[in-house]
Design a protein around this motif. Structure first.
Motif, PDB file in Angstrom:
ATOM      1  N   LEU A   1      64.424  60.678  10.883  1.00  0.00           N
ATOM      2  CA  LEU A   1      63.298  61.341  10.233  1.00  0.00           C
ATOM      3  C   LEU A   1      62.631  60.465   9.170  1.00  0.00           C
ATOM      4  O   LEU A   1      61.546  60.792   8.685  1.00  0.00           O
TER       5      LEU A   1
ATOM      6  N   ARG B   1      58.061  60.853  12.904  1.00  0.00           N
ATOM      7  CA  ARG B   1      57.701  62.239  12.562  1.00  0.00           C
ATOM      8  C   ARG B   1      56.409  62.632  13.261  1.00  0.00           C
ATOM      9  O   ARG B   1      56.257  63.782  13.676  1.00  0.00           O
TER      10      ARG B   1
ATOM     11  N   ARG C   1      50.019  67.920   7.034  1.00  0.00           N
ATOM     12  CA  ARG C   1      49.613  66.622   7.566  1.00  0.00           C
ATOM     13  C   ARG C   1      49.825  66.522   9.065  1.00  0.00           C
ATOM     14  O   ARG C   1      49.246  65.673   9.726  1.00  0.00           O
TER      15      ARG C   1
ATOM     16  N   PHE D   1      60.493  73.753  12.324  1.00  0.00           N
ATOM     17  CA  PHE D   1      59.901  74.491  11.207  1.00  0.00           C
ATOM     18  C   PHE D   1      59.016  73.581  10.360  1.00  0.00           C
ATOM     19  O   PHE D   1      57.868  73.922  10.047  1.00  0.00           O
ATOM     20  N   LEU D   2      59.538  72.414  10.022  1.00  0.00           N
ATOM     21  CA  LEU D   2      58.756  71.493   9.192  1.00  0.00           C
ATOM     22  C   LEU D   2      57.485  71.072   9.910  1.00  0.00           C
ATOM     23  O   LEU D   2      56.412  71.021   9.316  1.00  0.00           O
TER      24      LEU D   2
ATOM     25  N   LEU E   1      65.099  73.124  12.080  1.00  0.00           N
ATOM     26  CA  LEU E   1      64.469  72.734  10.814  1.00  0.00           C
ATOM     27  C   LEU E   1      63.303  71.792  11.058  1.00  0.00           C
ATOM     28  O   LEU E   1      62.245  71.935  10.464  1.00  0.00           O
TER      29      LEU E   1
ATOM     30  N   VAL F   1      54.986  73.725   9.571  1.00  0.00           N
ATOM     31  CA  VAL F   1      54.540  74.026   8.215  1.00  0.00           C
ATOM     32  C   VAL F   1      53.721  72.895   7.600  1.00  0.00           C
ATOM     33  O   VAL F   1      52.802  73.122   6.831  1.00  0.00           O
TER      34      VAL F   1
END
Lengths: 114, 114
Positions: free
Chosen positions: A10, A16, A90, A83-84, A80, A87
């Motif tokens: 990550l 990402r 960017r 989710f990120l 997670l 959310v």
DNA sequence: TGCTTATATAACTATATAATTATATAATAA
DNA sequence: TTATTATATAATTATATAGTTATATAAGCA
């Protein structure tokens, strides 16, 4: 799928971005390469994908000549990350492109069934 | 406090251990150095702390001669990090030490008030 | 079979990271 | 003021990472 590998995976902005691009649908390596053409070469992307897979964040499946990659949900880390990706402001543009690609794929399937 | 900085900060196992050690109470730089003596030198830890602070994951407050550091909750990133520190099996020992230190600190305060 | 396409790996280079020792700064105590 | 303690910064070195081009593998097609 150790914590070390997950966090290392990550820690890269390109990785990402790839995850964000996979957020709504799986993609072949080639589709991912096309999306990031001009920013990164094919071998670079191939390497990123293998890092992500090795961390357990994406799955990989060879179908004929192509290799499909997709987000690994169903693990804590995968959830997670998903989710990120959902959310994070960017990642919104890539998220939308991913959704559009998902739409095209479903349209294709529907057409196949006619 | 960009995503880049947060993920970069979390990509280091020593930094994640420091976060776990801060999970139950704040600590001075010196206390953290003592805990990791033999594994890392004082300057190395100082650097890690500044990376964590720069990412917005910990706060920093100079009190007299000492500098106190603590987990930054109240941000999404901080909350997630705290959650992970709570959940991660590997951080359990440091978590317990952190709780013990928290206990000693509270005992100290109670004593002061007598 | 030989040709093309899709993907992965190898060899290499440039840059970034992490650690160390030595030194500087800042606060307190004598 | 001088000495001591706590923390940060500088200079350096070793290692790791990320990217490149060139090449290999493997599947599908003519």
């Amino acid at each position: 799928m150790s914590a070390d590998k997950i966090f290392e995976a990550l820690a890269s902005a390109p990785r990402r971005r790839i995850l964000a691009y996979l957020s709504k649908t799986d993609m072949t390596a080639g589709e991912i390469v096309q999306r990031f053409a001009g920013m990164m070469t094919q071998p670079a992307i191939s390497k990123h994908l293998s890092v992500l897979e090795n961390a357990g964040l994406v799955w990989r499946e060879k179908r004929g000549q192509n290799v499909h990659y997709g987000l690994n949900e169903g693990t804590l880390a995968g959830s997670l990350v998903h989710f990120l990706a959902e959310v994070c402001p960017r990642s919104r543009p890539l998220r939308r492109e991913s959704a559009e690609a998902a739409g095209r794929k479903n349209a294709g399937k529907a057409k196949d069934k006619r």
